[in-house]
Design an enzyme around this catalytic site. Structure first.
Site, PDB file in Angstrom:
ATOM      1  N   ASP A  10     -48.319  13.298  24.128  1.00 59.68           N
ATOM      2  CA  ASP A  10     -48.545  13.112  22.706  1.00 59.68           C
ATOM      3  C   ASP A  10     -47.626  14.130  22.007  1.00 59.68           C
ATOM      4  O   ASP A  10     -47.194  15.103  22.638  1.00 59.68           O
ATOM      5  CB  ASP A  10     -50.020  13.382  22.411  1.00 59.68           C
ATOM      6  CG  ASP A  10     -50.328  13.420  20.935  1.00 59.68           C
ATOM      7  OD1 ASP A  10     -49.857  12.521  20.221  1.00 59.68           O
ATOM      8  OD2 ASP A  10     -51.033  14.355  20.490  1.00 59.68           O
ATOM      9  N   ASP A  12     -47.906  15.314  18.092  1.00 56.99           N
ATOM     10  CA  ASP A  12     -48.558  16.169  17.092  1.00 56.99           C
ATOM     11  C   ASP A  12     -49.732  16.937  17.724  1.00 56.99           C
ATOM     12  O   ASP A  12     -50.682  16.327  18.206  1.00 56.99           O
ATOM     13  CB  ASP A  12     -49.107  15.308  15.944  1.00 56.99           C
ATOM     14  CG  ASP A  12     -48.010  14.562  15.186  1.00 56.99           C
ATOM     15  OD1 ASP A  12     -46.956  15.152  14.929  1.00 56.99           O
ATOM     16  OD2 ASP A  12     -48.226  13.372  14.851  1.00 56.99           O
TER      17      ASP A  12
END
Ligand code: BG6
Ligand code: MG
Length: 215
Positions: A10, A12
């Site tokens: 991922d 963020d």
């Protein structure tokens, strides 16, 4: 799994702290609208969640037209852009670049599975784009996390069967997506945030490939 064939990150909140910028942008919008939004609510309900779903949580119980909803999503995105425009490579999390380099030199594919439509812009600001063999972002799939789609899509980009992938996430919605995709899940953050990851690490500082491996 002794050694994975791909590690899917991922963006963020994992490779950079843009989750704080997403929060600040939503908080600005909530303040405009006279709605309360706390850091705790952000962690519990908004972390890792898509733009529209996040807005739906913030304005729950209030009446807005579809036009107003569209305008608010655009406004939040403007506030978010104002924050990320100033980002530099210094905002990659400590240990992030060394870990990506170690994974790549071990011959393991690296990909991104991010819900954000701003993913490529942030990767460019951080000068990280060239590290990834595949980038799946908020433009790639319809069903957001906790649906597995974005992780399955990212695995497809690097041509690796999902059971041979490890996914790395800072949001519980993302951990659920990784598990539903049939991958091993490594959570980054406090253990109390997550349900059922295979491993939890507080952050990426001084972490090596061996720290991400899951039996
Ligand atoms: C996720 C963030 O990566 O992307 C969420 O964790 C954000 O906070 C989501 O809402 C969608 O991002 P964007 O940039 O498309 O609004
Ligand atoms: Mg995240």
């Amino acid at each position: 799994m002794s050694q994975p064939q791909a590690i899917i990150f991922d963006l963020d909140g994992v490779l950079t702290d843009t989750s704080e910028y997403h929060y600040q942008a939503w908080k600005h919008l909530a303040d405009d609208e006279g709605i309360t939004l706390t850091h705790e609510e952000n962690d519990e309900h908004l972390r890792g969640v898509g733009r529209r779903e996040s807005l739906m949580y913030i304005i729950r119980g209030h009446q807005y037209s579809e036009n107003q909803i569209q305008e608010m999503m655009e406004r939040k995105n403007r506030y978010y852009h104002a924050l990320i425009e100033r980002m530099t490579p210094k905002e990659v999390v400590p240990g992030g670049v060394a870990l990506l380099e170690e994974i790549k030199s071990a011959g393991i594919k690296v990909a991104i599975a991010s819900a954000s439509k701003n993913c490529r812009l942030v990767l460019d600001r951080l000068q990280l784009t060239s590290y990834f063999d595949g980038i799946a972002d908020g433009n790639c799939v319809v069903n957001g996390k906790p649906a597995p789609d974005i992780f399955v899509y990212a695995a497809g980009l690097v041509n690796v069967f999902t059971p041979n992938c490890i996914g790395v996430e800072d949001a519980d919605a993302g951990i659920q997506a990784i598990k539903a995709a049939g991958m091993k899940a490594v959570a980054i953050g406090p253990a109390s945030r997550f349900h059922g990851p295979d491993k939890v690490l507080p952050n990426m500082e001084n972490k090596h490939l061996k720290d991400l491996l899951v039996e």
